[in-house]
Design an enzyme around this catalytic site. Structure first.
Site, short mmCIF file in Angstrom:
data_model
loop_
_atom_site.label_atom_id
_atom_site.label_comp_id
_atom_site.label_asym_id
_atom_site.label_seq_id
_atom_site.Cartn_x
_atom_site.Cartn_y
_atom_site.Cartn_z
N GLU A 121 0.82 -1.21 0.00
CA GLU A 121 0.00 0.00 0.00
C GLU A 121 0.86 1.26 0.00
OE1 GLU A 121 -4.38 -0.81 1.89
OE2 GLU A 121 -3.13 0.54 3.02
N LYS A 165 -14.26 0.63 -3.60
CA LYS A 165 -15.33 1.06 -2.67
C LYS A 165 -16.41 1.82 -3.43
CE LYS A 165 -12.32 1.65 1.33
NZ LYS A 165 -11.70 2.64 2.20
N HIS A 186 7.99 -26.83 -2.05
CA HIS A 186 7.32 -27.92 -2.76
C HIS A 186 6.12 -27.41 -3.55
CE1 HIS A 186 9.70 -31.04 -0.65
NE2 HIS A 186 9.84 -30.03 0.19
O1 PA5 Z 1 -3.08 1.47 5.99
C1 PA5 Z 1 -4.20 1.96 5.88
O2 PA5 Z 1 -4.40 3.16 6.07
C2 PA5 Z 1 -5.39 1.10 5.54
O3 PA5 Z 1 -5.05 -0.22 5.31
C3 PA5 Z 1 -6.41 1.13 6.67
O4 PA5 Z 1 -5.81 0.69 7.86
C4 PA5 Z 1 -7.65 0.27 6.37
O5 PA5 Z 1 -8.22 0.65 5.16
C5 PA5 Z 1 -8.67 0.38 7.49
O6 PA5 Z 1 -9.03 1.71 7.66
P1 PA5 Z 1 -9.75 2.21 8.99
O7 PA5 Z 1 -8.82 2.03 10.13
O8 PA5 Z 1 -10.04 3.67 8.72
O9 PA5 Z 1 -11.00 1.40 9.15
#
Ligand code: PA5
Length: 436
Positions: free
Chosen positions: A286, A421, A307
């Protein structure tokens, strides 16, 4: 003393070659430090371990963990992504594989709200039906769909099971200090709340209440975890590339990337590290995968995956390098015993420890892969314990931010996550999404 050492012998690069990048890493070091001092950036994690441990909130985490350990068989942790993976990574790394409440005092930590799958959620509903449980719902935005749905479901179960006062006392909310639907809910029902600092993004938040409360409930000593991270905060704060393994790792990743390696494989010989690898994949995936750039982070568990994916790694496209997590010592061991008949031809191993065999498998694999054109970075860790996991978390967080800066992408946003989303909300006819 550091319990983590990086071995660069199988990387295909010499230290001199790496040190040619000293100026650029010194600049990134200064940039990170400067941005950490300014408001509005997501660098709160950079000097968080050494400061957070002294706060009242840290004490409150320990107190709440104690209460949950006394009154609950199960803690249901509701969260996704950065609000989920870090806690699970640490808990699974530091407990036996089939960890469960063998002793009544242990509270089992179970995760939900990290998918939308009815089978999984029903399994959890059935599992907690006859157990005393508490909930820790975690969401920085307070609006994420998966945990919001799970919270609605389990809150109702909680309110049916306990009287309203007790139900409210069994719900712990970890969210933003001011914003979001979850914060509103917490204020209106007066749940115990923990704050996710403004300047710490989800995937960098494991050493805040996001990770620390569930981890403490599981019985891990969070002081030791934080001490490992504090040690790393100091150790990897050296601005000079020559003395900073974390920066050397970040440089290497980018050198591989620039030379056509598109994939980094995190390899571990310890199945307890499965979720640590999941956390690592999110952290790097990310943070770096944007603007059509970035190494694709994948993970393997050896020797299991030798394997299955071993063939590809050895002889498939030469598009990857490996980062190997190698634990020098294991918590438990098994000695292979001699057998009179030796029909399985294993007597050549009689008297040897299983950890020794695993170690030789690792050494043999590293050289095979490196000789086959898959360079290896080996991270040697003395043993699997809370302090070393704390150090490793900080190592990867800092390496990730540095590496993304070298790649010239913003490590702290995730604009691409919105696309699914929007489509999903449109299909679900969420108000406001009709025309998107
Ligand atoms: O690293 C990030 O920002 C994301 O992976 C969030 O942690 C994830 O989308 C969850 O978001 P939230 O904590 O707002 O529910």
């Amino acid at each position: 003393m550091s319990n983590i050492q990086v071995n660069f012998n199988f990387t295909g690069y010499t230290l001199e070659e790496l040190l040619q990048h000293t100026d650029v890493t010194t600049d990134v070091h200064k940039e990170l430090e400067m941005e950490a001092r300014e408001d509005g950036n997501f660098l709160g994690w950079l000097h968080l371990p050494s400061t957070y441990i002294k706060t009242e909130e840290y004490k409150k985490i320990k107190e709440s963990a104690e209460k949950i350990r006394k009154d609950s068989d199960v803690l249901l942790v509701i969260g996704i992504g950065g609000s989920y993976l870090g806690a699970r990574a640490v808990i699974e790394a530091l407990h036996p594989t089939y960890f469960g409440p063998t002793d009544k005092k242990e509270t089992q930590v179970i995760f939900v709200g990290n998918n939308l799958a009815p089978n999984y959620i029903n399994d959890v509903i059935n599992y907690v039906a006859d157990k005393d449980f508490s909930i820790n719902v975690i969401s920085k935005s307070g609006t994420t769909t998966e945990p919001a749905i799970a919270f609605r479901i389990f809150k109702e179960i909680m309110y049916q099971k306990y009287d309203i006062k007790e139900a409210r006392e069994r719900i712990y909310v970890t969210t933003d200090a001011k914003k979001g639907a979850l914060k509103k809910l917490a204020d209106s029902d007066k749940y115990t709340t923990f704050v996710i600092p403004d300047n710490v993004g989800g995937r960098f938040s494991v050493l805040t209440p996001v990770g620390l409360l569930p981890i403490a409930v599981s019985g891990v000593n969070i002081d030791e975890l934080m001490n490992g991270a504090i040690y790393a905060e100091e150790k990897y704060n050296d601005s000079l590339l020559q003395y900073n393994d974390c920066y050397q790792y970040a440089v290497l990743r980018n050198l591989y990337y620039d030379n056509g390696k598109n994939m980094e494989i995190l390899a571990t010989y310890e199945p307890r590290m499965h979720y640590f690898a999941e956390w690592w994949k999110q952290l790097f995936g990310e943070s770096e995968g944007k603007e059509n750039k970035g190494l694709f982070p994948v993970s393997v568990e050896f020797t299991t995956d030798l394997h299955s994916l071993g063939q590809y790694i050895q002889e498939g496209q030469r598009i990857m390098f490996e980062t190997v997590l190698n634990f020098a010592k294991t918590e438990t061991d098994i000695t292979i015993r001699p057998d009179e008949d030796n029909l399985d031809n294993l007597n050549y191993l009689a008297g040897k420890k299983l950890s020794y065999v695993n170690q030789k498998a690792m050494e043999g694999t590293v050289t095979a892969h490196a000789d086959g054109g898959v360079p290896n970075i080996i991270i040697n860790i003395r043993e699997l314990n809370a302090k070393n996991i704390g150090e490793l978390i900080y190592f990867f967080e800092k390496a990730c931010a540095t590496s993304a800066k070298l790649l010239e992408v913003d490590p702290f946003n995730q604009p691409g996550v919105e696309k699914y989303k929007t489509n999903m909300f449109k299909l679900l006819k969420k108000p406001g999404y009709e025309d998107k």
